[in-house]
Design a protein around this motif. Structure first.
Motif, PDB file in Angstrom:
ATOM      1  N   ASP A   1       7.569 -27.026  73.532  1.00 37.88           N
ATOM      2  CA  ASP A   1       6.647 -26.178  73.402  1.00 37.88           C
ATOM      3  C   ASP A   1       6.992 -24.800  73.863  1.00 37.88           C
ATOM      4  O   ASP A   1       6.343 -23.624  73.487  1.00 37.88           O
ATOM      5  CB  ASP A   1       5.382 -26.459  74.351  1.00 37.88           C
ATOM      6  N   PHE A   2       8.309 -24.509  74.543  1.00 40.85           N
ATOM      7  CA  PHE A   2       8.622 -23.527  74.808  1.00 40.85           C
ATOM      8  C   PHE A   2      10.525 -23.612  75.358  1.00 40.85           C
ATOM      9  O   PHE A   2      10.806 -24.660  75.156  1.00 40.85           O
ATOM     10  CB  PHE A   2       8.139 -22.966  76.459  1.00 40.85           C
TER      11      PHE A   2
ATOM     12  N   ARG B   1       7.498 -17.503  74.306  1.00 38.70           N
ATOM     13  CA  ARG B   1       7.518 -18.606  74.557  1.00 38.70           C
ATOM     14  C   ARG B   1       8.824 -19.043  75.452  1.00 38.70           C
ATOM     15  O   ARG B   1       9.451 -20.046  75.118  1.00 38.70           O
ATOM     16  CB  ARG B   1       7.441 -19.684  73.278  1.00 38.70           C
ATOM     17  N   ILE B   2       9.277 -18.210  76.277  1.00 34.90           N
ATOM     18  CA  ILE B   2      10.357 -18.504  77.255  1.00 34.90           C
ATOM     19  C   ILE B   2      10.011 -18.553  78.687  1.00 34.90           C
ATOM     20  O   ILE B   2       9.114 -17.667  79.098  1.00 34.90           O
ATOM     21  CB  ILE B   2      11.222 -17.210  76.940  1.00 34.90           C
ATOM     22  N   PHE B   3      10.277 -19.677  79.064  1.00 31.03           N
ATOM     23  CA  PHE B   3      10.069 -20.027  80.660  1.00 31.03           C
ATOM     24  C   PHE B   3      11.259 -19.411  81.424  1.00 31.03           C
ATOM     25  O   PHE B   3      12.156 -19.775  81.417  1.00 31.03           O
ATOM     26  CB  PHE B   3       9.850 -21.517  80.827  1.00 31.03           C
TER      27      PHE B   3
ATOM     28  N   ASN C   1      13.134 -23.410  77.651  1.00 34.00           N
ATOM     29  CA  ASN C   1      13.343 -23.685  78.974  1.00 34.00           C
ATOM     30  C   ASN C   1      14.431 -22.674  79.487  1.00 34.00           C
ATOM     31  O   ASN C   1      15.575 -23.539  79.353  1.00 34.00           O
ATOM     32  CB  ASN C   1      13.094 -25.101  79.650  1.00 34.00           C
TER      33      ASN C   1
ATOM     34  N   LEU D   1       6.689 -15.645  78.629  1.00 31.25           N
ATOM     35  CA  LEU D   1       5.922 -17.011  78.296  1.00 31.25           C
ATOM     36  C   LEU D   1       5.135 -16.816  77.116  1.00 31.25           C
ATOM     37  O   LEU D   1       4.740 -17.755  76.396  1.00 31.25           O
ATOM     38  CB  LEU D   1       5.511 -17.586  79.778  1.00 31.25           C
ATOM     39  N   GLU D   2       4.046 -15.813  77.451  1.00 33.63           N
ATOM     40  CA  GLU D   2       2.902 -15.884  76.663  1.00 33.63           C
ATOM     41  C   GLU D   2       3.329 -15.237  75.189  1.00 33.63           C
ATOM     42  O   GLU D   2       2.676 -15.856  74.279  1.00 33.63           O
ATOM     43  CB  GLU D   2       1.989 -15.025  77.248  1.00 33.63           C
TER      44      GLU D   2
END
Length: 391
Positions: free
Chosen positions: A28-29, A351-353, A31, A347-348
């Motif tokens: 989903d992202f 999509r990078i945490f 990390n 993130l939003e």
């Protein structure tokens, strides 16, 4: 256990994609916050499940009949990996627990001093404050430059903080806020020459940097095994030189071990055996990579995104510019945006945490790739940073 294998290029996509295939990161992202704990490889996760099933099925029989030798076997594997004796190692739940054991058990007298750095880990700062409040230890803080010109400058900063009452230098090997690698061997040599003990917080460096524990030059060191070793969450390590074990008082009550037995410091009752047994599997998987190869790859990934944003107006890097002074961990900020805003937009929108860390009065964004991280993952980060800076 071998400490390294044949040299593999940091940009060898065939090799590193093959290694990455043994991991299962969330789809989903992206990390890029692998500093909290390191995802165990799939073989380690499978072993953990097998071990837990065995413990649950065999129950007390396992704990009473099998566990003592299995624990000793894991300690021997760790001794081979770290380069010290098994009798000098204690498996704990984390580096924080290890640090509490050694610092709170250290024979401080009221008025003794401990020298530490403002950049040390938050829990380490809490322990130092507690020692000051409860035991009258004088805490002396050092400021270390973010981009030092030399090891000698860092050593001089610590040396200037030493007084005749200084008993301990608390040193961080890899600073968790910025990724700076501290010259702990040089600092330890300086301290030893003055009769001062050194305690090294190596929570991030074991299996990220290619070294053996004796190279730290310290008689006390704490580690995490659930970060770069890749063992399951809740595994840490404490090293105390054999001749110094008797000097440390147990944090937990114990009457069943000799004063010079390091196991006296780990009397915490029943512990989950499965994560500890899986340490061996993590070491075996790590050996397939090689510490030197892992270090080179992680440094390459960090340099790739940092070099791409280094000269972008409005972007500030908080990690040393010298590639030998950092490895995987690095941090940045963007003018006009708080660190929390940057992390949220990454993130939003992309999509990078990542994660926000405190550095003095500032907040910064920390980025930490893993061996499963691909080049285009850090390229995506660099592109996102450029877009946010231009916005």
């Amino acid at each position: 256990m071998p400490h390294s294998i044949a040299t593999v290029a940091a940009d060898d996509s065939v090799f590193w994609n093959a290694i990455g295939a043994h991991y299962a990161p969330c789809a989903d992202f992206i990390n890029l916050e692998n500093g909290y704990f390191g995802m165990p490889a799939n073989p380690v996760r499978a072993a953990l499940r097998r071990y837990q099933d065995q413990v649950d099925v065999e129950n007390s029989y396992f704990l009473r009949e099998r566990w003592p030798e299995r624990l000793a076997q894991v300690c021997r594997a760790l001794a081979a990996f770290t380069g010290v004796e098994a009798e000098e190692l204690l498996i704990t739940r984390s580096a924080v627990e290890s640090l509490n054991i050694v610092l709170q058990g250290y024979p401080f007298a009221p008025g003794d001093a401990i020298v530490y750095a403002h950049h040390d880990y938050d829990s380490a700062l809490d322990i130092v404050a507690q020692l000051a409040a409860r035991r009258g230890v004088h805490a002396v803080a050092v400021d270390v430059p973010l981009d030092p010109v030399s090891d000698a400058a860092i050593v001089a900063a610590y040396a200037c903080a030493i007084t005749p009452r200084t008993r301990v230098l608390l040193l961080t090997h890899i600073v968790h806020r910025t990724g700076q690698i501290m010259p702990v061997a040089a600092l330890a040599a300086m301290a030893r020459a003055r009769g001062i003990d050194v305690i090294v917080d190596a929570a991030h460096s074991l299996a990220q940097l290619d070294y053996r524990v004796p190279q730290l030059g310290a008689q006390f060191a704490v580690f995490n095994l659930h970060k770069w070793v890749g063992a399951p969450l809740g595994t840490g390590l404490l090293y105390i030189a054999r001749e110094r074990i008797a000097d440390i008082a147990p944090l937990y009550a114990d009457s069943s071990h000799r004063a010079d037995d390091i196991d006296k410091l780990g009397h915490v009752g029943a512990v989950p055996p499965a994560p500890v047994m899986a340490i061996e599997d993590a070491l075996a998987f790590h050996a397939q990579i090689g510490t030197a190869n892992k270090e080179a790859r992680l440094r390459w990934l960090a340099r790739r995104w940092m070099d791409a944003v280094r000269d972008v107006p409005g972007v500030r890097l908080y990690t040393p510019s010298d590639p030998q002074r950092h490895c995987a961990l690095a941090a940045f900020g963007i003018d006009g945006l708080s660190a929390a805003q940057v992390a949220r937009r990454l993130l939003e929108d992309h999509r990078i945490f990542t994660v926000v860390r405190q550095l003095g009065s500032e907040q910064i964004v920390r980025v930490t790739p893993h061996v499963y991280t691909r080049a285009h993952d850090v390229d995506a980060l660099a592109a996102a940073i450029v877009a946010l800076a231009r916005r």
